[in-house]
Design a protein around this motif. Structure first.
Motif, PDB file in Angstrom:
ATOM      1  N   PHE A 185      32.234  24.454  91.870  1.00  0.00           N
ATOM      2  CA  PHE A 185      31.878  25.045  93.154  1.00  0.00           C
ATOM      3  C   PHE A 185      33.199  25.496  93.756  1.00  0.00           C
TER       4      PHE A 185
ATOM      5  N   VAL B 267      29.386  32.406  98.518  1.00  0.00           N
ATOM      6  CA  VAL B 267      29.028  31.461  97.464  1.00  0.00           C
ATOM      7  C   VAL B 267      29.624  31.947  96.143  1.00  0.00           C
TER       8      VAL B 267
ATOM      9  N   TYR C 248      30.098  30.231  92.276  1.00  0.00           N
ATOM     10  CA  TYR C 248      29.870  29.091  91.390  1.00  0.00           C
ATOM     11  C   TYR C 248      30.050  29.542  89.951  1.00  0.00           C
TER      12      TYR C 248
ATOM     13  N   THR D 150      22.098  21.731  88.144  1.00  0.00           N
ATOM     14  CA  THR D 150      22.599  22.310  89.398  1.00  0.00           C
ATOM     15  C   THR D 150      21.642  23.393  89.871  1.00  0.00           C
TER      16      THR D 150
ATOM     17  N   VAL E  84      21.601  26.534  92.797  1.00  0.00           N
ATOM     18  CA  VAL E  84      22.354  27.322  93.785  1.00  0.00           C
ATOM     19  C   VAL E  84      21.328  28.091  94.611  1.00  0.00           C
TER      20      VAL E  84
ATOM     21  N   CYS F 103      23.342  18.317  91.407  1.00  0.00           N
ATOM     22  CA  CYS F 103      24.101  19.059  92.417  1.00  0.00           C
ATOM     23  C   CYS F 103      23.226  20.135  93.045  1.00  0.00           C
TER      24      CYS F 103
ATOM     25  N   TYR G 153      23.678  23.315  95.749  1.00  0.00           N
ATOM     26  CA  TYR G 153      24.558  24.173  96.551  1.00  0.00           C
ATOM     27  C   TYR G 153      23.701  24.745  97.675  1.00  0.00           C
TER      28      TYR G 153
ATOM     29  N   TYR H  25      23.997  29.565 102.153  1.00  0.00           N
ATOM     30  CA  TYR H  25      25.124  29.964 102.995  1.00  0.00           C
ATOM     31  C   TYR H  25      24.604  30.262 104.397  1.00  0.00           C
TER      32      TYR H  25
ATOM     33  N   ILE I  14      26.375  20.355  98.292  1.00  0.00           N
ATOM     34  CA  ILE I  14      27.599  21.110  98.570  1.00  0.00           C
ATOM     35  C   ILE I  14      27.287  22.214  99.566  1.00  0.00           C
TER      36      ILE I  14
ATOM     37  N   GLN J 233      29.125  25.389 102.318  1.00  0.00           N
ATOM     38  CA  GLN J 233      30.268  26.159 102.806  1.00  0.00           C
ATOM     39  C   GLN J 233      30.618  25.678 104.205  1.00  0.00           C
TER      40      GLN J 233
ATOM     41  N   VAL K 129      32.932  23.097 100.803  1.00  0.00           N
ATOM     42  CA  VAL K 129      33.629  24.150 100.078  1.00  0.00           C
ATOM     43  C   VAL K 129      34.248  25.078 101.108  1.00  0.00           C
TER      44      VAL K 129
END
Length: 302
Positions: free
Chosen positions: A10, A17, A19, A198, A200, A226, A228, A231, A255, A257, A281
Motif C-alpha cells: 500500500f 490510491v 497499490y 486484499t 481495494v 487487508c 484498503y 478514498y 488501510i 489515506q 497511508v
C-alpha cells in the motif's frame, strides 16, 4: 526450498490510491505483477518493471493521465477499468502503446492464474463509477503446506514492488531490522484457507453500496486480511454494515489515506472489533503485507 512468494504494498502517496502486488510461485514457475491506481495517485518513478495487470479505479482526468503515462513508459499487458461512455478512446491509447488486452468492466469479472484469483466489479463512487478489486489466493492446502504472512509499516526505506531478480527478495533483511506482525491465524481449528487476501475499494460510497459489496466479497470473506478503504471516507458516505461480513478471530488490516478520512469513521472501525488494526497511508508512510506458502518437508525414514 522453493516457495510461493507474495508481496502486497500500500504505497506512500500524497493523494489517491496506489497499490501493487507481486506474486511469484517458484514451484510452478508462475508470476503475476499488478497495480491499482485511482483518484490521481502518482506512481513512483522508480517503478518501471512490467505489469501483467493495471487496474484503473475511476475516470477522473488525473487518473486517466497517470494511466497514459504508465502505458507509455513501461510494459503493460492488460488494462482493466470501469465501463463508461468514451472508453474506446482510452482503449485506443492503450493498444497504441502495446497493451494486449483492454477490459471494460461492469458486472463481476474474475481472472484466475495459477493459484491466484482477482475479482473486479464496478460500484457507484463519490464522483462517478469506481472499480473495486479483490486479490487473493486459491487452492490452499493446510495439510500439505504452511504459510507465513507479515505486516510491516513502510516509512523511509524504498520497498521493492516486484519479484523478478534475486535482489528483490527483501523479506529477511527487512524482518531482522524492523518490528512487525507475524500472522499465523490460519492454524486455528476449522480453518480451510489462509487469510492473505486484499480488497481495494477505490472511492465507493459504502453507505449506498454495502449490500452489493457484501455480495461480491461473500465467497472470499474468510480469506480477507487487508482492506484498503475508499478514498475520502466521511460520516455521510460510510456504513459499517459490511463489517458484519468479517467475523474475525485474527488480525484484519484496514488501510486509509490519511488526508481524506474522517477520524470518527476510523474510531467506529477500530472499536468494532479488537482484532482490527488501522494503518495510515500518506507521503511518509505506507504498509507492506508479504509472505509465502511453502510445502512441508517430508520426514525421512531411518
Amino acid at each position: 526450498m522453493l516457495a510461493d512468494f507474495n508481496r502486497m504494498l500500500f504505497r506512500k502517496v500524497k493523494r489517491g490510491v496506489y497499490y501493487t502486488a507481486a506474486l511469484y510461485d517458484e514451484i510452478r514457475g508462475e508470476r503475476l505483477h499488478l497495480a491499482y491506481i485511482g483518484e490521481g495517485a502518482t506512481p513512483v518513478e522508480e517503478d518501471t518493471f512490467p505489469l501483467d495487470i493495471l487496474a484503473v479505479g475511476d475516470w477522473k482526468d488525473t487518473t486517466i493521465e497517470q494511466l497514459r503515462k504508465m502505458v507509455q513508459h513501461r510494459e503493460v499487458k492488460t488494462v482493466i477499468f470501469p465501463e463508461a461512455e468514451g472508453w474506446k478512446e482510452t482503449e485506443t491509447v492503450c493498444r497504441e502503446n502495446g497493451v494486449e488486452t483492454v477490459q471494460a468492466v461492469q458486472d463481476l469479472y474474475v481472472v484466475k492464474k495459477a493459484r491466484w484469483e482477482l475479482r473486479f466489479q464496478v460500484f457507484s463512487g463519490e464522483q462517478g463509477e469506481s472499480l473495486v478489486m479483490y486479490q487473493g489466493f486459491t487452492e490452499d492446502n493446510l495439510i500439505k503446506e504452511d504459510c507465513v504472512f507479515s505486516g510491516k509499516i513502510m516509512d523511509q526505506e524504498h520497498c521493492v514492488a516486484c519479484l523478478y531478480g534475486e535482489d528483490d527478495y527483501c523479506g529477511f533483511g527487512c524482518l531482522r531490522t524492523k518490528d512487525f506482525d507475524l500472522l499465523k491465524g490460519h492454524k486455528r481449528s476449522g480453518n480451510t484457507c489462509y487469510r492473505m487476501g486484499t480488497v481495494v475499494l477505490g472511492n465507493i460510497n459504502l453507505k449506498a453500496q454495502s449490500s452489493k459489496l457484501i455480495e461480491m466479497l461473500k465467497p472470499v470473506a474468510n480469506q480477507l486480511r487487508c482492506i484498503y478503504l475508499p478514498y475520502g471516507v466521511t460520516g455521510d458516505n460510510y456504513d459499517d454494515e459490511w463489517l458484519k461480513l468479517l467475523d474475525r478471530g485474527d488480525y484484519l488490516y484496514v488501510i486509509g489515506q490519511n488526508n481524506r478520512i474522517d477520524r470518527d469513521v476510523v474510531g467506529k472501525i477500530v472499536t468494532s472489533n479488537p482484532y482490527i488494526q488501522y494503518r495510515i497511508v500518506n507521503e511518509q508512510y505506507g504498509f507492506c503485507a508479504s509472505g509465502y506458502r511453502i510445502p512441508y518437508l517430508k520426514e525421512k525414514s531411518c
